[in-house]
Design a protein around this motif. Structure first.
Motif, mmCIF file in Angstrom:
data_model
loop_
_atom_site.group_PDB
_atom_site.id
_atom_site.type_symbol
_atom_site.label_atom_id
_atom_site.label_comp_id
_atom_site.label_asym_id
_atom_site.label_seq_id
_atom_site.Cartn_x
_atom_site.Cartn_y
_atom_site.Cartn_z
ATOM 1 N N GLY A 1 0.811 -1.208 0.000
ATOM 2 C CA GLY A 1 0.000 0.000 0.000
ATOM 3 C C GLY A 1 0.847 1.263 0.000
ATOM 4 N N PRO A 2 0.345 2.336 0.616
ATOM 5 C CA PRO A 2 1.078 3.606 0.632
ATOM 6 C C PRO A 2 2.453 3.501 1.279
ATOM 7 C CG PRO A 2 -1.196 3.921 1.328
ATOM 8 C CD PRO A 2 -0.973 2.445 1.258
ATOM 9 N N GLY A 3 2.605 2.559 2.209
ATOM 10 C CA GLY A 3 3.893 2.411 2.880
ATOM 11 C C GLY A 3 5.003 1.921 1.975
ATOM 12 N N ALA A 4 4.654 1.343 0.821
ATOM 13 C CA ALA A 4 5.676 0.816 -0.081
ATOM 14 C C ALA A 4 6.533 1.944 -0.662
ATOM 15 C CB ALA A 4 5.022 0.021 -1.202
ATOM 16 N N GLU A 5 5.910 3.074 -0.985
ATOM 17 C CA GLU A 5 6.670 4.208 -1.525
ATOM 18 C C GLU A 5 7.678 4.717 -0.496
ATOM 19 O OE1 GLU A 5 4.056 7.269 -2.836
ATOM 20 O OE2 GLU A 5 3.281 6.131 -4.540
ATOM 21 N N SER A 6 7.227 4.859 0.745
ATOM 22 C CA SER A 6 8.113 5.333 1.804
ATOM 23 C C SER A 6 9.245 4.345 2.064
ATOM 24 C CB SER A 6 7.297 5.557 3.081
ATOM 25 O OG SER A 6 8.132 5.950 4.145
#
Length: 288
Positions: free
Chosen positions: A192-197
């Motif tokens: 989810g969004p945590g993959a980019e970070s």
């Protein structure tokens, strides 16, 4: 090879101090170019700040611990890098978006889009410029240069700083490889969004590992090149992610903005696909 023999025979602290002195001299030399708005000057100063900060974070225990020591100086380098960051990010992002917009066909609203983005870039650079000048012309920048000079000239601490450079530099390379590998594993588990970070964290770790390899010299050349490749692949990913977020904020609903946004999604996806191979090619240090 004189360069290799020099790093092998000198103490670890002396090698690191020489590296800090080299980068500090470059930082000093770049200041007039930044004030004069010479091309790429902000970029080069920001990179020099990052190299210095990484060197102090990784090798700080090998340098004198006076006036707050390497940690305090690294914090000041983070401040300076941040002051330069907005201007540099505007340059990179503006050039990226304008280049892509100019490549669109006229029926996609190319001319209006180029004009809008060029005006946005000018506005952002005008807003960022005072922060750069305030940083260089205020009291903190010359104080930072003095602190760097003190780190290079002060007496070395006892222990590893006075031991041979070779084993200590190799130990640091192994440590940074393991640090980066942990972040790679964490990125593999992220969703989810945590993959980019998580990928951004890998990029920062790879960059620090690369700079550590540069300090270690020729013996770490293959390691340094591999980490540079990882950093560059993930840099493309990060640039595409930021560009996509920016376009979403700027978009007036026009078709051209949607096309550019789609191109950023595709570029980020390509970088994610290339990353595992780039990591696989990194030369694992012996003993890591």
């Amino acid at each position: 090879m004189p360069h290799r023999r020099d790093r092998t025979e000198r103490t670890a602290g002396a090698v690191v101090a020489a590296r800090v002195a080299e980068l500090a001299a470059r930082l000093t030399a770049l200041a007039p170019a930044v004030r004069a708005e010479e091309p790429d000057a902000v970029h080069q100063m920001r990179i020099t700040c990052r190299r210095l900060r990484s060197t102090l974070r990784v090798f700080g225990r090998l340098l004198p611990d006076a006036d707050g020591g390497p940690g305090a100086v690294a914090d000041e380098l983070a401040w300076l890098g941040g002051a330069l960051g907005r201007a540099r990010d505007c340059e990179v992002l503006g050039a990226r978006l304008l280049d892509l917009a100019r490549g669109l066909p006229p029926e996609d609203g190319r001319e209006d889009l180029v004009a809008d983005l060029a005006e946005w870039e000018r506005e952002q650079l005008l807003l960022a410029r005072p922060e750069v000048l305030a940083a260089l012309d205020g009291p903190r920048f010359p104080a930072l240069l003095r602190a760097l000079a003190d780190l290079c000239a002060g007496p070395l601490p006892s222990g590893r700083a006075r031991g041979p450079a070779g084993p200590e530099l190799a130990r640091a390379v192994r440590r940074e490889y393991r640090r980066t590998a942990r972040r790679v594993r964490a990125a593999g588990r992220a969703t989810g969004p945590g993959a980019e970070s998580a990928l951004h964290d890998v990029r920062k770790a790879a960059k620090r590992a690369r700079y550590t390899g540069e300090t270690a010299g020729p013996d770490a050349a293959a390691f340094t090149a591999g980490m540079k490749a990882v950093q560059e692949v993930l840099g493309r990913h990060q640039d595409a992610v930021i560009a996509g977020h920016t376009l979403r904020g700027l978009s007036d609903g026009g078709f051209g903005y949607g096309v550019l946004y789609g191109l950023q999604l595709a570029e980020a996806a390509r970088a994610r696909e290339e990353f595992p191979e780039a990591w696989r090619r990194v030369r694992r240090p012996t003993g890591a």
